[in-house]
Design an enzyme around this catalytic site. Sequence first.
Site, PDB file in Angstrom:
ATOM      1  N   GLN A 119      45.263  36.621  36.753  1.00  0.00           N
ATOM      2  CA  GLN A 119      46.537  36.862  36.161  1.00  0.00           C
ATOM      3  C   GLN A 119      47.027  36.032  35.016  1.00  0.00           C
ATOM      4  O   GLN A 119      47.167  36.489  33.676  1.00  0.00           O
ATOM      5  CB  GLN A 119      47.329  38.396  36.745  1.00  0.00           C
ATOM      6  CG  GLN A 119      46.476  39.698  36.229  1.00  0.00           C
ATOM      7  CD  GLN A 119      45.494  40.248  35.340  1.00  0.00           C
ATOM      8  OE1 GLN A 119      45.902  40.162  34.440  1.00  0.00           O
ATOM      9  NE2 GLN A 119      44.461  40.631  36.231  1.00  0.00           N
ATOM     10  N   ASN A 166      47.994  42.324  38.854  1.00  0.00           N
ATOM     11  CA  ASN A 166      46.660  42.553  37.848  1.00  0.00           C
ATOM     12  C   ASN A 166      47.642  44.102  37.163  1.00  0.00           C
ATOM     13  O   ASN A 166      46.865  44.577  37.151  1.00  0.00           O
ATOM     14  CB  ASN A 166      45.440  42.497  38.769  1.00  0.00           C
ATOM     15  CG  ASN A 166      45.400  42.938  40.196  1.00  0.00           C
ATOM     16  OD1 ASN A 166      45.503  42.357  41.277  1.00  0.00           O
ATOM     17  ND2 ASN A 166      44.870  43.517  40.310  1.00  0.00           N
ATOM     18  N   HIS A 203      37.583  35.187  32.197  1.00  0.00           N
ATOM     19  CA  HIS A 203      37.622  35.655  31.576  1.00  0.00           C
ATOM     20  C   HIS A 203      38.642  36.768  31.936  1.00  0.00           C
ATOM     21  O   HIS A 203      38.904  38.184  30.806  1.00  0.00           O
ATOM     22  CB  HIS A 203      36.274  36.984  32.057  1.00  0.00           C
ATOM     23  CG  HIS A 203      36.314  37.542  32.557  1.00  0.00           C
ATOM     24  ND1 HIS A 203      36.906  38.848  33.207  1.00  0.00           N
ATOM     25  CD2 HIS A 203      36.326  37.697  34.461  1.00  0.00           C
ATOM     26  CE1 HIS A 203      37.279  39.654  34.013  1.00  0.00           C
ATOM     27  NE2 HIS A 203      37.107  38.658  34.824  1.00  0.00           N
ATOM     28  N   CYS A 214      38.688  47.687  38.855  1.00  0.00           N
ATOM     29  CA  CYS A 214      37.757  48.094  40.278  1.00  0.00           C
ATOM     30  C   CYS A 214      38.065  49.059  41.076  1.00  0.00           C
ATOM     31  O   CYS A 214      37.107  49.772  41.853  1.00  0.00           O
ATOM     32  CB  CYS A 214      38.276  46.893  41.832  1.00  0.00           C
ATOM     33  SG  CYS A 214      38.464  45.460  40.576  1.00  0.00           S
ATOM     34  N   THR A 231      22.757  26.364  39.669  1.00  0.00           N
ATOM     35  CA  THR A 231      23.155  25.046  38.539  1.00  0.00           C
ATOM     36  C   THR A 231      24.205  24.943  38.043  1.00  0.00           C
ATOM     37  O   THR A 231      24.348  26.259  38.375  1.00  0.00           O
ATOM     38  CB  THR A 231      21.140  24.800  37.874  1.00  0.00           C
ATOM     39  OG1 THR A 231      20.286  24.452  39.127  1.00  0.00           O
ATOM     40  CG2 THR A 231      21.902  24.231  37.235  1.00  0.00           C
ATOM     41  N   GLY A 273      36.796  34.524  39.327  1.00  0.00           N
ATOM     42  CA  GLY A 273      38.284  34.666  40.576  1.00  0.00           C
ATOM     43  C   GLY A 273      38.113  34.905  41.850  1.00  0.00           C
ATOM     44  O   GLY A 273      38.292  34.884  42.282  1.00  0.00           O
ATOM     45  N   SER A 274      36.270  36.543  41.910  1.00  0.00           N
ATOM     46  CA  SER A 274      37.101  36.962  43.447  1.00  0.00           C
ATOM     47  C   SER A 274      36.276  35.531  44.477  1.00  0.00           C
ATOM     48  O   SER A 274      36.201  36.108  44.802  1.00  0.00           O
ATOM     49  CB  SER A 274      35.396  37.838  43.378  1.00  0.00           C
ATOM     50  OG  SER A 274      36.329  38.919  42.760  1.00  0.00           O
ATOM     51  N   SER A 310      40.020  32.957  37.058  1.00  0.00           N
ATOM     52  CA  SER A 310      39.298  33.147  36.516  1.00  0.00           C
ATOM     53  C   SER A 310      39.115  33.690  34.774  1.00  0.00           C
ATOM     54  O   SER A 310      39.832  33.885  34.312  1.00  0.00           O
ATOM     55  CB  SER A 310      38.774  34.294  36.531  1.00  0.00           C
ATOM     56  OG  SER A 310      38.097  35.478  36.477  1.00  0.00           O
TER      57      SER A 310
END
Length: 395
Positions: free
Chosen positions: A179, A151, A201, A324, A237, A70-71, A199
């Site tokens: 989110q 988030n 995860h 974070c 890759t 996501g970042s 993202s």
Amino acid sequence: MNVYADNAATTAVSDTALAAMLPCFQEIYGNPSSLHSPGQRAAERLAAARETFARRLGGDPREITFTSGGSEADNQALRSAAALGARKGKKHIISTEFEHHAILHTLEALEKAGYEVTLLDIPPDGVVTAEQVKDALRPDTCLVSVMFANNEIGTIQPIPEIGRVCREAGVLFHTDAVQAAGHLPIDVQAMDIDLLSLSAHKFHGPKGVGVLYARKGIPLVNVIYGGAQERGKRAGTENIPGICGAAAAFEEACANLEKNAAYLEPLRDKLIAGLTAIPHTVLNGDPKRRLPGNVNVCFEGIEGESLLLLLDGKGIAASSGSACTSGSLDPSHVLLALGRPHEVAHGSLRLSLCEYNTPEEIDYILAEVPGIVSYLREMSPVWDELEQGKRPHLI
Ligand SMILES: *Cc1c(COP(=O)(O)O)cnc(C)c1O
């Protein structure tokens, strides 16, 4: 009992996602850029994953770029829109005070590079309005970036309304949907979204895989330079196992979106009711316009970090804000933006649920938290002063 209630930080990989990934390690391990058959088998998987994201978001496969998360998708989205704006002499960007740091820190870098940034205030309910966006627009605005759902406090922003305002003004609209993806319905066409980040995860896919949706005609700038992968816009890759796992997780999450929300909302509401029954406790963000699994409260007179440690001792994994900012002494920028005073913002607790959580786990959390809060308050000199009336209660 062990309860994982930190799904906004990251989630467990689902069985479906894991099953999609496993063959990509030892069977379909070719490089998709290779012309031989093993390479082409990997290329087929890559194309299928791209197709899944395009279909579920309402876009075209050519509008999907895979990133490292996501970042990176947020960085690339903002930098691309900014570069496009500069070409037209437009260097003003609108965003909000409570974005993820992947957005805020990229905007700081753009400010140093000569862009002007307006961050919208966060209303007390944690929902910015399309009016606010409209009022902040200028002739030199090149981009509006507003997150789909926050988030920390889970509040859902009026994305279709903001999209319409931007489209009418001819300004690009990006949304950090990390989110929201896999948890709320998303349609980039109906919502007038030009750029979107997600993202894997955060919806039971693997870590290290993100998607940037960029509407046709919006040229992307590179964040990673190198080979010609991802139409030359993201070198390296491709992470085929990760991308296949991400696509399988997204398909599964989107197929079960309504079912999961219907399951989670009553659990969320039960937690909110139980926790806000503790005296001098406040819910952060609108009670209903929030993610189905998000609960975020502030308890007056305690430190969120101490609460987290004691909860961990009881087997409950929670957060005091975003992963974070945890570990730093500053209170959450989101809660401050919401107008919570420093001392109140310090006493925050975020519980983020997923469909793997059970009603018994909710009961367990509700059985443990009040006692821990009382215990911490008894030990707190601040609470003592509040109770003796030496300083006023803020909640
Ligand atoms: C988790 C998160 C990100 C960062 O995603 P990563 O894949 O961890 O880089 C960005 N924005 C929001 C809103 C998030 O919740």
